[in-house]
Design a protein around this motif. Structure first.
Motif, PDB file in Angstrom:
ATOM      1  N   VAL B  71      41.397  53.847  82.586  1.00  0.00           N
ATOM      2  CA  VAL B  71      40.903  55.218  82.388  1.00  0.00           C
ATOM      3  C   VAL B  71      40.121  55.320  81.067  1.00  0.00           C
ATOM      4  CG1 VAL B  71      41.553  57.636  82.118  1.00  0.00           C
ATOM      5  CG2 VAL B  71      42.794  56.201  83.751  1.00  0.00           C
ATOM      6  N   ALA B  75      36.010  55.967  80.659  1.00  0.00           N
ATOM      7  CA  ALA B  75      35.439  57.107  79.934  1.00  0.00           C
ATOM      8  C   ALA B  75      34.382  56.645  78.932  1.00  0.00           C
ATOM      9  CB  ALA B  75      36.545  57.879  79.214  1.00  0.00           C
ATOM     10  N   TRP B 104      40.117  64.097  84.540  1.00  0.00           N
ATOM     11  CA  TRP B 104      39.145  64.124  83.436  1.00  0.00           C
ATOM     12  C   TRP B 104      37.753  64.590  83.823  1.00  0.00           C
ATOM     13  CZ3 TRP B 104      39.836  59.862  79.130  1.00  0.00           C
ATOM     14  CH2 TRP B 104      41.091  60.037  78.535  1.00  0.00           C
ATOM     15  N   TYR B 105      37.334  64.288  85.042  1.00  0.00           N
ATOM     16  CA  TYR B 105      35.999  64.728  85.450  1.00  0.00           C
ATOM     17  C   TYR B 105      35.930  66.253  85.402  1.00  0.00           C
ATOM     18  CZ  TYR B 105      31.782  65.248  88.243  1.00  0.00           C
ATOM     19  OH  TYR B 105      30.521  65.588  88.679  1.00  0.00           O
ATOM     20  N   GLN B 106      36.950  66.901  85.907  1.00  0.00           N
ATOM     21  CA  GLN B 106      36.952  68.363  85.905  1.00  0.00           C
ATOM     22  C   GLN B 106      37.192  68.920  84.500  1.00  0.00           C
ATOM     23  OE1 GLN B 106      39.853  70.471  88.416  1.00  0.00           O
ATOM     24  NE2 GLN B 106      38.221  71.875  88.982  1.00  0.00           N
ATOM     25  N   GLY B 110      32.590  67.987  84.232  1.00  0.00           N
ATOM     26  CA  GLY B 110      31.717  67.070  84.964  1.00  0.00           C
ATOM     27  C   GLY B 110      30.971  66.094  84.073  1.00  0.00           C
ATOM     28  N   VAL B 112      32.572  63.563  82.026  1.00  0.00           N
ATOM     29  CA  VAL B 112      33.212  62.244  81.927  1.00  0.00           C
ATOM     30  C   VAL B 112      33.535  61.754  83.337  1.00  0.00           C
ATOM     31  CG1 VAL B 112      35.172  60.944  81.008  1.00  0.00           C
ATOM     32  CG2 VAL B 112      34.178  62.813  79.661  1.00  0.00           C
ATOM     33  N   LYS B 113      32.819  60.716  83.751  1.00  0.00           N
ATOM     34  CA  LYS B 113      33.057  60.173  85.093  1.00  0.00           C
ATOM     35  C   LYS B 113      34.129  59.098  85.021  1.00  0.00           C
ATOM     36  CE  LYS B 113      28.476  61.290  86.659  1.00  0.00           C
ATOM     37  NZ  LYS B 113      27.091  60.828  86.676  1.00  0.00           N
ATOM     38  N   VAL B 147      39.949  59.398  95.653  1.00  0.00           N
ATOM     39  CA  VAL B 147      39.489  58.929  96.958  1.00  0.00           C
ATOM     40  C   VAL B 147      40.486  57.856  97.397  1.00  0.00           C
ATOM     41  CG1 VAL B 147      37.648  57.612  98.103  1.00  0.00           C
ATOM     42  CG2 VAL B 147      37.063  59.456  96.508  1.00  0.00           C
ATOM     43  N   ASP B 167      31.109  53.624  93.395  1.00  0.00           N
ATOM     44  CA  ASP B 167      31.381  55.062  93.411  1.00  0.00           C
ATOM     45  C   ASP B 167      31.838  55.522  92.030  1.00  0.00           C
ATOM     46  OD1 ASP B 167      31.667  57.379  95.386  1.00  0.00           O
ATOM     47  OD2 ASP B 167      33.556  57.475  94.278  1.00  0.00           O
ATOM     48  N   ASN B 168      31.532  56.761  91.699  1.00  0.00           N
ATOM     49  CA  ASN B 168      31.896  57.274  90.372  1.00  0.00           C
ATOM     50  C   ASN B 168      33.198  58.062  90.347  1.00  0.00           C
ATOM     51  OD1 ASN B 168      29.886  56.169  88.745  1.00  0.00           O
ATOM     52  ND2 ASN B 168      28.399  57.675  89.490  1.00  0.00           N
ATOM     53  N   ASN B 169      33.957  58.035  91.440  1.00  0.00           N
ATOM     54  CA  ASN B 169      35.277  58.665  91.474  1.00  0.00           C
ATOM     55  C   ASN B 169      36.349  57.597  91.269  1.00  0.00           C
ATOM     56  OD1 ASN B 169      34.736  61.516  92.499  1.00  0.00           O
ATOM     57  ND2 ASN B 169      33.665  60.268  94.037  1.00  0.00           N
ATOM     58  N   LEU B 195      31.981  54.827 102.011  1.00  0.00           N
ATOM     59  CA  LEU B 195      33.293  55.482 101.971  1.00  0.00           C
ATOM     60  C   LEU B 195      33.196  56.775 102.779  1.00  0.00           C
ATOM     61  CD1 LEU B 195      34.086  55.092  98.146  1.00  0.00           C
ATOM     62  CD2 LEU B 195      34.593  53.502 100.006  1.00  0.00           C
TER      63      LEU B 195
END
Lengths: 320, 328
Positions: B71, B75, B104-106, B110, B112-113, B147, B167-169, B195
């Motif tokens: 994680v 970041a 963290w994304y939220q 939006g 920090v992926k 995901v 993917d960025n998730n 996906l």
């Protein structure tokens, strides 16, 4: 330490004290909604540690990090707005007082005690692999040092010599649990030894001592010489949260004794002894207070976070 | 005609690793014995020699630190593939996955992926008993922000892992320990599998069988057995549990008007109920019978191959469920 630097630190502490006082009132007025964890008495830690970081350095905080954030350079307005659920908050008002991210300032605070310790190692690992001179600072308390995350994270950071400065902000209590009843060793910095790190404990109410110890650790980390753990001994003057049943875990006499060791008083007396005029300090303080009130008025005009925000950025829709 | 090669699930995974690590230098691997051993099932064999210890990190036995490292470094611009050797051990890493990777994304508006693949493997079939054989995918389906992918074959694992890495998730990539030595013919040239898109593994007209992971092969065998009796089964592998490709599922059930969901995980509070609900919500009027489930039993996975195979679905149980559903 030269007087100019000390004066800057003093003013920072004064700002944090008034900021924290203001937040407490806002909590009482129910303008801050979540659990609010007062910082009174610990200002030398935030000022002495976090204000030394550059914007591109990372700071990982915890549930009691509103002052860490401001000391790192996040604006009072963005922090107040966050705690009051406004869109102009660092997390757009979705995080509140206990968890927030200010991406532009590399500030990451979360309310799961201890879990920032491995996260800091990960950031440090990225910086080391990217051969950058950025460093990571991680703030946690005596309670955080009792988690499995502490040991997993510290072992990894020390093993891989990552550029991380771990600050064990020992404020004597994990909620109501006194440190003597919850940690098997004393001082807590002894735990550093098991990871082959230097055992460092400093007086956390002496901003100069904190600053100097942390400055050394930051230089070491920037030079690629690895991880540090610094225990800063301080005292949580107020409850874990406002109105907690303090009589269940400490006496008024104990609190009064620590109030005499107030970090701001101590720093002020040193500055006065070094020839700084009292009225100069007082004038600075009134300016700080005035500006804080302007910040508050500004935040009160800001719109609240919206439902649209609450369901946005949950994830990134898949690219097909 | 595309040139093909026959590879195992583990080898296909290794190919995906290598291709993605060559493509993007920010991709790195971290986990217990992923380097020296090349991972428990040898899927990362040779990568340490090829890419060096910066890209292939043998971590201490510290799942929280492995996940936390993933994680934190994500970041700061890296693209970790974090391996948790058994899904049973992910309990130690849950805080980092649920409270940080998924949030963290939220929390950053939006900004920090979290381009992380948490690779792990679950399920029974290797006689490892109750703390090394669980199917825990349901937990992750219930966490907004994650995901969840379950590859069911060598072809699937390679294409899906490559998409997961890009993917960025944060992607939970849950493999099955009984599939590592399964072989399949796959293209030699590069391919990706998107996906969120289900795969109709076998077309049929009488009943739709939705099966995940190892259960896909059991469902296909059951379908082939029933074909001899004149029952035509359509088998769907959702591949991604969330986001779920509802369209493919509903299109199939609208045709067959019957549906069976097969998972190794227990039924209660699980994804199998979610899949059934999707069918009920999407085409209730067209259904001739309620959706049926064939799932793992609500018990710890017992020791040894005889007992463990009795508490999870098999061909016989799937065949029986389909016959009951169709009154045949």
């Amino acid at each position: 330490m030269n007087t100019v630097t000390q004066l800057t630190l003093y003013n920072k502490m004064v700002l944090l004290r008034h900021f924290d006082d203001m937040c407490r009132k806002l909590k009482m007025e129910d303008l801050i909604w979540s659990g609010y964890h007062p910082y009174t008495g610990q200002e030398a830690v935030a000022a002495g540690c976090c204000s030394q970081l550059k914007q591109d350095d990372c700071l990982l905080g915890n549930h009691r990090s509103h002052c860490h954030a401001v000391a790192k350079g996040t604006s009072v307005r963005a922090m107040l707005a966050e705690m009051m659920g406004r869109q102009s908050g660092v997390s757009g008002g979705l995080g509140g007082a206990m968890q927030f991210i200010h991406a532009e300032n590399n500030l990451f605070c979360g309310s799961i005690v201890g879990s920032n310790i491995p996260l800091a190692a990960g950031m440090g690992m990225a910086f080391k692999d990217q051969q950058s001179h950025r460093v990571v600072m991680c703030m946690f308390g005596d309670g955080g040092s009792n988690t499995g995350s502490f040991h997993e994270g510290l072992n990894l950071a020390a093993l891989w010599k990552l550029p991380v400065i771990y600050i064990l902000e020992n404020n004597q209590f994990a909620e109501a649990m006194p440190v003597a009843e919850s940690v098997a060793c004393s001082p807590l910095s002894k735990r550093a030894r098991s990871y082959d790190l230097e055992e460092i404990t400093v007086d956390g109410n002496d901003v100069v001592a904190v600053y100097n110890a942390v400055a050394r650790a930051i230089s070491k980390a920037r030079a690629g010489e690895g991880t540090s753990l610094i225990e800063v001994l301080t005292y949580r003057i107020r409850g874990h949260y406002m109105g907690d049943p303090e009589e269940t875990y400490r006496t008024k006499e104990e609190v009064d004794k620590w109030k005499e060791k107030d970090p701001i008083k101590l720093c002020r007396s040193q500055l006065l002894a070094n020839g700084v005029a009292a009225n100069e300090l007082d004038e600075m303080e009134s300016m700080i207070v005035k500006e804080l009130h302007e910040d508050k008025s500004w935040v009160l005009q800001q719109p609240f976070a919206t439902f649209e925000q609450a369901v946005r950025h949950v994830w990134i829709p898949l690219e097909q | 005609m595309t040139e093909t090669q026959v590879v195992t699930y583990g080898e296909a995974l290794g190919q995906a690793y290598r291709e993605e690590m060559l493509r993007d230098e920010n991709v790195y691997l971290i986990g217990e014995d992923v380097g020296r051993w090349g991972s428990l099932y040898r899927s990362s064999k040779g990568l340490l020699a090829q890419f060096g210890p910066k890209r292939v990190k043998d971590a201490p036995l510290s799942e929280a630190a492995i996940a936390g490292c993933a994680v934190g470094s994500a970041a700061m611009g890296m693209r970790p593939i974090a391996e948790i050797m058994y899904i049973d051990f992910i309990t130690i890493a849950m805080d980092q996955i649920v409270n940080h990777a998924a949030k963290w994304y939220q929390l950053s508006n939006g900004k920090v992926k979290m381009p992380i693949v948490f690779r792990t493997q679950g399920g029974a079939g290797r006689r490892n008993s109750s703390q090394h054989s669980q199917s825990l995918e349901n937990w992750f389906v219930n966490i907004p922000g994650l995901v969840v992918v379950m590859p069911s074959s060598p072809y699937e694992i390679k294409g899906l892992l490559k998409s997961a890495v890009r993917d960025n998730n944060p992607v939970m990539f849950i493999e099955h320990k009984s599939l590592y030595f399964a072989k399949e013919e796959i293209p030699i040239e590069e391919y990706l599998i998107p996906l969120g898109v289900a795969n109709v593994k076998r077309e049929g007209s009488d009943v739709t069988v939705i099966a995940t992971s190892w259960m896909v092969s059991f469902a296909i065998n059951a379908a082939e057995q029933l074909q001899k009796e004149g029952i035509s089964c359509e088998v769907i592998d959702p591949r991604t549990l969330w986001p779920l490709d509802k369209e493919t599922i509903l299109r199939s059930v609208e045709k067959t008007k019957h549906c069976v969901v097969v998972t190794e995980a227990p039924a209660e509070g699980g994804w199998s109920a979610e899949a059934a609900a999707v069918v009920f919500e999407g085409c209730f009027q067209l259904l001739k019978k309620p959706v049926t489930r064939v799932t793992g039993m609500r018990t710890g996975i017992p020791y040894g191959s005889v007992l463990e195979m009795q508490v999870i679905p098999n061909e016989e149980k799937i065949v029986k469920a389909i016959r009951n559903l169709l009154n045949k």
